[in-house]
Design an enzyme around this catalytic site. Structure first.
Site, PDB file in Angstrom:
ATOM      1  N   GLU A   1      -3.853   3.165   1.137  1.00 33.84           N
ATOM      2  CA  GLU A   1      -4.972   2.267   1.389  1.00 33.84           C
ATOM      3  C   GLU A   1      -5.682   1.969   0.092  1.00 33.84           C
ATOM      4  OE1 GLU A   1      -7.927   2.249   5.111  1.00 33.84           O
ATOM      5  OE2 GLU A   1      -6.348   3.780   5.214  1.00 33.84           O
ATOM      6  N   GLY A   2      -5.901   0.697  -0.172  1.00 40.45           N
ATOM      7  CA  GLY A   2      -6.624   0.298  -1.382  1.00 40.45           C
ATOM      8  C   GLY A   2      -7.856  -0.480  -0.982  1.00 40.45           C
TER       9      GLY A   2
ATOM     10  N   LYS B   1      -3.927  -2.525   2.968  1.00 45.75           N
ATOM     11  CA  LYS B   1      -3.399  -1.308   3.582  1.00 45.75           C
ATOM     12  C   LYS B   1      -1.894  -1.389   3.387  1.00 45.75           C
ATOM     13  CE  LYS B   1      -5.782   0.652   7.479  1.00 45.75           C
ATOM     14  NZ  LYS B   1      -6.619   0.243   8.514  1.00 45.75           N
ATOM     15  N   VAL B   2      -1.249  -0.243   3.185  1.00 44.00           N
ATOM     16  CA  VAL B   2       0.209  -0.270   3.094  1.00 44.00           C
ATOM     17  C   VAL B   2       0.767   0.526   4.263  1.00 44.00           C
ATOM     18  CG1 VAL B   2       2.228   0.251   1.684  1.00 44.00           C
ATOM     19  CG2 VAL B   2       0.089  -0.451   0.589  1.00 44.00           C
TER      20      VAL B   2
ATOM     21  N   ASP C   1      -0.420  -3.130 -17.341  1.00 38.37           N
ATOM     22  CA  ASP C   1      -1.078  -1.942 -16.782  1.00 38.37           C
ATOM     23  C   ASP C   1      -0.033  -0.854 -16.535  1.00 38.37           C
ATOM     24  OD1 ASP C   1      -3.176  -0.357 -15.925  1.00 38.37           O
ATOM     25  OD2 ASP C   1      -3.161  -1.135 -13.879  1.00 38.37           O
TER      26      ASP C   1
END
Length: 301
Positions: A19-20, A24-25, A134
């Site tokens: 979850e970010g 959501k993954v 990144d």
């Protein structure tokens, strides 16, 4: 009561695996092939409210363009009325970061293997005009066979011409090249190479080459490339790391030179790529035309 399995397109959706802030993954399986995938679920309203349409469209397009065995594969993009679903390869081995934390540090041979795969993936991105910006162990995943997969193209940049300088300072401070911090525009390829060098150091040392409690001191040390290799690094590894962590991007080693380096070449088997597959971005376009269309009328709710 039996729990009803949700379906998205041809996928049976299971548990949430991540979850970010904006997504959501979920873990899912393809109903016909049984292949495991990860589905990144994003609400259209969130994307619109945070003005993230362009960024996400770019991230998805980039992931479709940079197909490579050492890069997390994007299968397709689907949309419902309220959500966008990004169907990604499911990588089960977790982050390389966790492996370093768990083991303290990796052997030189294992570090070199991951580094070779990382360089192959990054070289492929650069060939396609994509700069990740990144790169860090948290964005490197491992598959069931211990192969490295680069993920998270959220900050990546795409330039059509090879000579465009990038101007956005982004990335994680400890992994960022000195020229990125100096705000004068920088070459995305050289900046990615620097981050790869920091990653190699971290794999073999178990700690960062540049670590300071306050940012000004950290930036000063990065700009002067003030770091020391631990005694257990072999001479070959030290030499290569010093060529990579060269504060001058003009004299910093380039990927094609690195691939000729003796230390790098040990047990090196470059990935065989299938000839350039045609990449189709129509589905990306369709999903986003739909959002951008709906945002024009209906911002009131």
């Amino acid at each position: 009561m039996k729990k009803v399995r949700r379906k998205i397109g041809k996928y049976d959706v299971g548990r949430t695996i991540g979850e970010g802030t904006f997504a959501k993954v979920k873990f899912a399986k393809h109903t016909e092939t049984g292949e495991s995938v990860a589905i990144k679920v994003m609400a259209k309203t969130t994307i619109l409210n945070h003005r993230m349409v362009e960024q996400i469209k770019r991230e998805i397009s980039i992931m479709k363009i940079v197909r490579h065995p050492n890069i997390v594969r994007l299968h397709e993009v689907l949309a419902s009325q309220s959500k966008i679903y990004i169907i990604l390869e499911f990588v089960m081995g977790g982050e390389l970061y966790d492996k370093i934390v768990q083991l303290g540090k990796l052997s030189e041979n294992e570090s070199r293997r991951y580094f070779q795969q990382l360089i192959d993936a990054v070289a492929h991105c650069h060939k396609k005009g994509v700069y990740h910006r990144d790169l860090k162990p948290e964005n490197l995943l491992l598959d069931a066979y211990g192969n490295l997969k680069v993920s998270d193209f959220g900050l990546s940049a795409f330039t059509k011409q090879g000579d465009d300088l990038l101007h956005t300072t982004c990335g994680t401070p400890n992994y960022v090249a000195p020229e990125v911090l100096s705000n004068h525009g920088y070459d995305g390829a050289a900046a990615d190479v620097w981050s790869c060098g920091v990653i190699l150091y971290v794999l073999m040392a178990g700690y960062l080459p540049f670590e300071e409690a306050d940012l000004p001191t950290l930036f000063r040390r990065i700009s002067a490339a003030e770091f020391v290799c631990p005694f257990w690094f072999s001479a070959g590894a030290k030499t290569l790391i010093h060529k990579i962590l060269d504060p001058n991007p003009k004299t910093r080693v380039k990927i094609e030179e690195m691939r000729k380096d003796l230390w790098f070449r040990k047990n090196y088997s470059p990935v065989k790529l299938r000839e350039d597959e045609q990449v189709n971005l129509d589905d990306v376009q369709a999903v986003f035309d739909d959002i951008e269309g709906s945002s024009a009328h209906g911002q009131s709710h």
